[in-house]
Design an enzyme around this catalytic site. Structure first.
Site, PDB file in Angstrom:
ATOM      1  N   ASP A 157      37.463  41.801  35.398  1.00 38.09           N
ATOM      2  CA  ASP A 157      37.905  42.686  36.475  1.00 38.09           C
ATOM      3  C   ASP A 157      38.313  41.870  37.696  1.00 38.09           C
ATOM      4  O   ASP A 157      37.602  40.943  38.096  1.00 38.09           O
ATOM      5  CB  ASP A 157      36.753  43.630  36.832  1.00 38.09           C
ATOM      6  N   GLU A 159      42.440  40.663  34.331  1.00 36.93           N
ATOM      7  CA  GLU A 159      43.162  41.569  35.223  1.00 36.93           C
ATOM      8  C   GLU A 159      43.644  40.671  36.354  1.00 36.93           C
ATOM      9  O   GLU A 159      42.903  40.363  37.284  1.00 36.93           O
ATOM     10  CB  GLU A 159      42.248  42.672  35.745  1.00 36.93           C
TER      11      GLU A 159
END
Length: 518
Positions: free
Chosen positions: A350, A387
């Protein structure tokens, strides 16, 4: 005795009924500094914590989760129990099921980055299990059995170019009554959905965060109903080694049940990818709670400015200092544990651009942690998916890491949405996306396999929302509809929101099929 059907161990780890500690039966002795955390050794437990700037360290032992005061506390004399930055002790008379926490004292000069508070009981960063609720002041680290056996488990090892990844939330996947499964909302509940996943042709599940987080961190309610809101998503970790007990069907069985889930998914040929959040923690900014890292060594674990304030490239109040050697080692050891002990097959990182920031917050090329994860011998055959952006403005799609790293392709998502919305001038971009995004990857000698193509994910609109609304409607979470993107590149097919118009609904169904086919 190990479970022959799944290949996962059947022992209780952690134990639901914690052991009772008798202080009169405890003895202590110096111990090895490594490995960090708590580890069973013969007749006791070795505890080890790293804190460079603490001047005093205590280990507090508890008999019950809800206890606010320990039954016994041991102060570690640095002359005996400190080696370098590591504080360690062997406590004889303690075993699996023991509850513990640390206390640390030192400077509280916030302008220099120090926030020591000896009144705070702190979680062990290396704890394999955590019980209680961090934001209610009841969380404790739990001593667990360290043995784990995977004699019969075989990893699917699906090539990335053949992977079809299904992102899901462990609780949300089965908690609704329509799921009609046993152990709804848990790791065991997910096992019941394996036939459905096989029918879809899925080769991997990508689980939204399962590491221990603070569910009760929110201080707001649904403005329409008054319902107290909780952290559903899990993107606020505090126990990076510990699977959350919220997803266990039996109290204290989260480690065993997680392993059972992995083993059954592997038997079905489905890999397990974890969404991991190494960009921030549940401690938030200076107004947040002191739960773990802040009270152990704040200036080492977090990015701070020259006045000791938290740099916020995560959008969540703090940013992990990922390229400090101690934090790099923490992250690598954590991922190795999930691969070796829990048998997961890969990770989606993330806001991964935070991994590329130095101690001042600047983006650096070939960041040590990014290169280190790619070259780590234990992680070599796992999937690493970035990401490749963060909340500080970094956007690295097409340039994150080396050939070991795949990326969520946000440009694929946006160009496909624009094309099916009917925007003008996007046919060329659409063609580039569905043929491998050569503009992003070819220049660096990478392949189309480095692009994780997607149209919707947990961020922003669902697929149904994408064809039903032209603007977001997040009023229910109490943030005044200010959170999330204001441009989801969506089209409502002529009517805003749900409708009974059969023509609109038929168009929406066709549009969803268009997205899925793409």
């Amino acid at each position: 005795m190990r479970e022959k059907r799944s290949g996962a161990p059947r022992r209780r780890d952690p134990q639901a009924a914690t052991v009772r500690i008798e202080p009169s039966e405890l003895t202590i002795a110096p111990s090895l500094a490594l490995p960090l955390g708590s580890h069973l050794r013969g007749t006791g437990v070795r505890f080890s914590l790293v804190s460079r700037h603490a001047t005093r360290v205590w280990i507090a032992l508890f008999n019950r989760v809800e206890d606010t005061e320990p039954v016994h506390e041991i102060e570690l004399d640095p002359a005996i129990y400190r080696q370098g930055d590591a504080w360690s002790v062997f406590v004889r008379g303690v075993g699996a099921g023991a509850l513990y926490a640390f206390r640390c004292d030192g400077s509280d000069a916030a302008a220099q980055g120090f926030r020591y508070d000896p009144s705070r009981y702190l979680l062990d960063p290396y704890a394999r299990a955590i019980v209680g609720e961090p934001h209610r002041g009841t969380a404790k680290s739990l001593v667990v059995e360290n043995d784990h056996y995977w004699h019969e488990d075989v990893r699917p090892r699906t090539p990335v170019n053949e992977s079809i990844i299904y992102e899901t939330h462990v609780r949300g996947f089965t908690i609704h009554p329509s799921s009609q499964v046993e152990h709804a909302g848990t790791f065991r509940g997910l096992i019941h959905k394996i036939p459905y996943l096989k029918e879809l042709g899925v080769t991997a599940v990508e689980l939204l965060p399962v590491q221990e987080f603070g569910e009760d961190e929110l201080d707001r309610s649904n403005p329409a109903t008054g319902e107290v809101l909780r952290n559903y998503w899990g993107y606020s970790p505090i126990g990076f080694f510990a699977p959350t007990g919220r997803y266990a069907s039996e109290q204290g069985e989260q480690i065993t049940e997680f392993r059972e889930m992995v083993a059954e998914l592997h038997r079905a040929g489905i890999e397990v990818i974890l969404d991991v959040v190494f960009n921030h923690t549940a401690e938030g900014n200076h107004q947040g709670p002191t739960l773990c890292f802040r009270g152990i060594d704040n200036p080492i674990y977090y990015l701070l400015d020259d006045q000791g304030a938290y740099l916020n490239f995560s959008g969540c109040g703090n940013t992990l200092n990922c390229n400090h050697p101690m934090v790099r080692e923490f992250i690598q050891e954590c991922l190795r544990y999930w691969v070796t002990s829990m048998h997961v097959d890969g990770f989606r990182f993330d806001l991964a651009s935070v991994l590329g920031r130095d101690r001042k917050g600047n983006i650096i090329q070939n960041a040590p942690i990014i290169e280190g994860l790619a070259e780590d011998p234990v992680l070599r055959d796992t999937k690493l998916i970035a990401e490749a952006w963060d909340a500080g403005g970094a956007y690295q799609v097409g340039s994150f890491g080396d050939a070991r790293w795949a990326e969520w392709n946000g440009r694929y998502r946006d160009d496909v949405r624009r094309f099916w919305r009917g925007d003008t001038g996007v046919r060329g971009a659409f063609a580039t996306r569905i043929t491998g995004s050569s503009d992003l990857y070819q220049w660096a000698g990478r392949s189309p396999c480095h692009s994780i193509n997607f149209v919707t994910a947990h961020d922003g609109f669902t697929l149904r929302d994408l064809v039903t609304y032209t603007r977001k409607r997040n009023e229910a979470n109490g943030e005044g509809n200010h959170d999330g993107s204001d441009d989801d590149l969506s089209w409502n097919c002529g009517v805003e929101g749900e409708t009974t118009d059969p023509e609109v609904n038929a168009l929406r169904q066709r549009m969803q099929k268009n997205f899925l086919a793409t």
